[in-house]
Design an enzyme around this catalytic site. Structure first.
Site, mmCIF file in Angstrom:
data_model
loop_
_atom_site.group_PDB
_atom_site.id
_atom_site.type_symbol
_atom_site.label_atom_id
_atom_site.label_comp_id
_atom_site.label_asym_id
_atom_site.label_seq_id
_atom_site.Cartn_x
_atom_site.Cartn_y
_atom_site.Cartn_z
ATOM 1 N N TYR A 179 37.271 52.837 53.015
ATOM 2 C CA TYR A 179 37.329 51.629 53.752
ATOM 3 C C TYR A 179 38.229 50.644 53.172
ATOM 4 O O TYR A 179 39.283 50.057 54.079
ATOM 5 C CB TYR A 179 36.023 51.055 53.125
ATOM 6 C CG TYR A 179 35.699 49.666 53.747
ATOM 7 C CD1 TYR A 179 35.339 49.303 55.120
ATOM 8 C CD2 TYR A 179 35.795 48.466 52.595
ATOM 9 C CE1 TYR A 179 35.145 48.060 55.575
ATOM 10 C CE2 TYR A 179 35.475 47.352 53.450
ATOM 11 C CZ TYR A 179 35.172 46.872 54.589
ATOM 12 O OH TYR A 179 35.011 45.487 55.115
ATOM 13 N N SER A 228 39.399 42.590 54.447
ATOM 14 C CA SER A 228 38.481 42.496 53.374
ATOM 15 C C SER A 228 39.104 42.282 51.930
ATOM 16 O O SER A 228 40.359 43.011 51.937
ATOM 17 C CB SER A 228 37.602 43.773 53.300
ATOM 18 O OG SER A 228 36.754 43.815 52.185
HETATM 19 P P1 NAP Z 1 27.797 44.124 60.751
HETATM 20 O O1 NAP Z 1 26.885 43.022 60.415
HETATM 21 O O2 NAP Z 1 27.292 45.573 60.216
HETATM 22 O O3 NAP Z 1 28.241 44.160 62.337
HETATM 23 C C1 NAP Z 1 29.133 44.961 62.813
HETATM 24 C C2 NAP Z 1 29.404 44.615 64.236
HETATM 25 O O4 NAP Z 1 30.556 45.472 64.612
HETATM 26 C C3 NAP Z 1 28.390 44.821 65.049
HETATM 27 O O5 NAP Z 1 28.518 43.680 66.189
HETATM 28 C C4 NAP Z 1 28.578 46.178 65.778
HETATM 29 O O6 NAP Z 1 27.849 46.282 66.813
HETATM 30 C C5 NAP Z 1 30.016 46.263 65.740
HETATM 31 N N1 NAP Z 1 30.766 47.491 65.720
HETATM 32 C C6 NAP Z 1 30.615 48.492 64.696
HETATM 33 N N2 NAP Z 1 31.052 49.464 65.246
HETATM 34 C C7 NAP Z 1 32.055 49.152 66.185
HETATM 35 C C8 NAP Z 1 32.725 49.978 67.232
HETATM 36 N N3 NAP Z 1 33.152 51.088 67.053
HETATM 37 N N4 NAP Z 1 33.161 49.160 68.243
HETATM 38 C C9 NAP Z 1 32.970 47.798 68.457
HETATM 39 N N5 NAP Z 1 32.050 47.267 67.646
HETATM 40 C C10 NAP Z 1 31.593 47.897 66.762
HETATM 41 O O7 NAP Z 1 29.164 43.668 59.966
HETATM 42 P P2 NAP Z 1 29.777 42.559 59.350
HETATM 43 O O8 NAP Z 1 29.370 42.295 58.004
HETATM 44 O O9 NAP Z 1 29.696 41.056 60.297
HETATM 45 O O10 NAP Z 1 31.245 42.701 59.244
HETATM 46 C C11 NAP Z 1 32.459 42.402 60.279
HETATM 47 C C12 NAP Z 1 33.688 42.573 59.750
HETATM 48 O O11 NAP Z 1 33.899 41.907 58.540
HETATM 49 C C13 NAP Z 1 34.059 44.027 59.449
HETATM 50 O O12 NAP Z 1 35.449 44.501 59.787
HETATM 51 C C14 NAP Z 1 33.801 44.268 57.919
HETATM 52 O O13 NAP Z 1 34.804 45.124 57.393
HETATM 53 C C15 NAP Z 1 34.400 42.857 57.650
HETATM 54 N N6 NAP Z 1 34.124 42.650 56.163
HETATM 55 C C16 NAP Z 1 32.513 42.398 55.725
HETATM 56 C C17 NAP Z 1 32.177 42.027 54.524
HETATM 57 C C18 NAP Z 1 30.689 41.867 54.143
HETATM 58 O O14 NAP Z 1 30.617 42.061 53.072
HETATM 59 N N7 NAP Z 1 29.772 41.818 55.290
HETATM 60 C C19 NAP Z 1 33.216 42.052 53.581
HETATM 61 C C20 NAP Z 1 34.277 42.094 54.061
HETATM 62 C C21 NAP Z 1 34.754 42.392 55.150
HETATM 63 P P3 NAP Z 1 26.372 46.643 67.368
HETATM 64 O O15 NAP Z 1 25.618 45.753 66.712
HETATM 65 O O16 NAP Z 1 26.359 47.267 68.753
HETATM 66 O O17 NAP Z 1 26.117 47.964 66.324
#
Ligand code: NAP
Length: 248
Positions: free
Chosen positions: A157, A143
């Site tokens: 985080y 991130s």
């Molecule tokens: P999201 O929409 O909240 O989706 C999270 C995903 O991770 C879901 O599939 C969830 O499964 C799964 N998950 C959560 N905890 C887990 C665990 N302990 N073991 C296995 N799976 C787990 O998140 P996202 O925004 O797509 O984020 C994905 C990645 O991008 C993350 O690493 C996040 O830090 C990074 N990121 C996101 C942003 C942003 O603005 N969105 C920015 C920077 C970085 P369930 O559906 O079963 O709950």
């Protein structure tokens, strides 16, 4: 060439978008999820509709036996892995460090750091030419928080993503001789449900005024960068931290 990719946290958000892009190329995808079975089933359907193959695999990346089992299940279904997307990650409600409980810190680092390391470890074991495999690509999802620090929101985080950046740099050097490229994408504000999980569903749009491009990104825009790193188009790229953040 048909490929087999395991994506952690692929039931929703960025992981799902990456899975669908793999499907469009006719690839096979291990769709890991933590607990949302319905969302994982929807991702599997979407990958198949796009032209690929997929299975849903439940497992918590912070639990060693779950990580081993998810790699086993994906390989049983689709054979040797060509790529792994180390994407599962969590946030927690906005808080100052002074107010953070040890339970919160422990969970944050268990999922975002220990989990990321366990997934990277299995990727090394199962794709490395030093262990008789064909090599591959590991894409870590970090991130921009790792360079912004996320003050007053979640420094924990940001610190966890700093660890992912450093792991990417070290592991890329360690695994280059084994034919595994290791890179990280650092997304900016992306419109997914992660913000709601931190108690602030409108966060990405509210903070978009601070983004030079004046909008949040879409999960698909992160997926495009992931797919480039998984593909041979990035064959000379390893150890890179690629910001996909609209200039933020
Ligand atoms: P999201 O929409 O909240 O989706 C999270 C995903 O991770 C879901 O599939 C969830 O499964 C799964 N998950 C959560 N905890 C887990 C665990 N302990 N073991 C296995 N799976 C787990 O998140 P996202 O925004 O797509 O984020 C994905 C990645 O991008 C993350 O690493 C996040 O830090 C990074 N990121 C996101 C942003 C942003 O603005 N969105 C920015 C920077 C970085 P369930 O559906 O079963 O709950």
């Amino acid at each position: 060439m048909t490929r087999h990719i395991l994506i952690t946290g692929a039931s929703r958000g960025i992981g799902r978008a990456a899975a669908i892009e793999c499907g469009k190329r006719g690839w096979s995808v291990g769709v890991n999820y933590a607990g949302n079975e319905k969302a994982a089933a929807e991702t599997v359907k979407a990958v198949e509709a796009a032209g690929g193959k997929a299975i849903a695999i439940k497992g918590d990346v912070s639990v060693e036996s779950d990580v081993i089992a998810m790699f086993d299940a994906s390989e049983k279904a689709f054979g040797p892995l060509n790529g792994v997307v180390n994407n599962a990650g969590i946030v927690a409600p906005a808080s100052k460090v002074a107010d953070m409980s040890v339970e919160r810190l422990t969970r944050m680092f268990a999922v975002n750091v220990t989990g990321a390391f366990l997934v990277a470890r299995e990727a090394a074991r199962r794709m490395g030419t030093d262990r008789g495999h064909a090599g591959g690509s590991l894409v870590n999802i970090s991130s921009v928080a790792s360079r912004l620090g996320s003050p007053n929101e979640y420094v924990d985080y940001a610190g966890s993503k700093g660890a992912v950046d450093v792991m990417t740099i070290g592991l890329s050097k360690e695994l280059a001789p084994a034919g595994i490229r290791v890179n990280a994408i650092r997304p900016g504000l992306i419109d997914t449900e992660i913000h709601a999980s931190g108690g602030d569903p409108g966060r990405a749009f509210r903070l978009a005024v601070n983004v030079p491009m004046a909008r949040p990104g879409r999960a698909e825009e992160i997926a495009d960068a992931i797919l480039w790193l998984l593909s041979d188009q990035s064959s000379y790229v390893t150890g890179a931290l690629i910001d996909v953040s609209g200039g933020r």
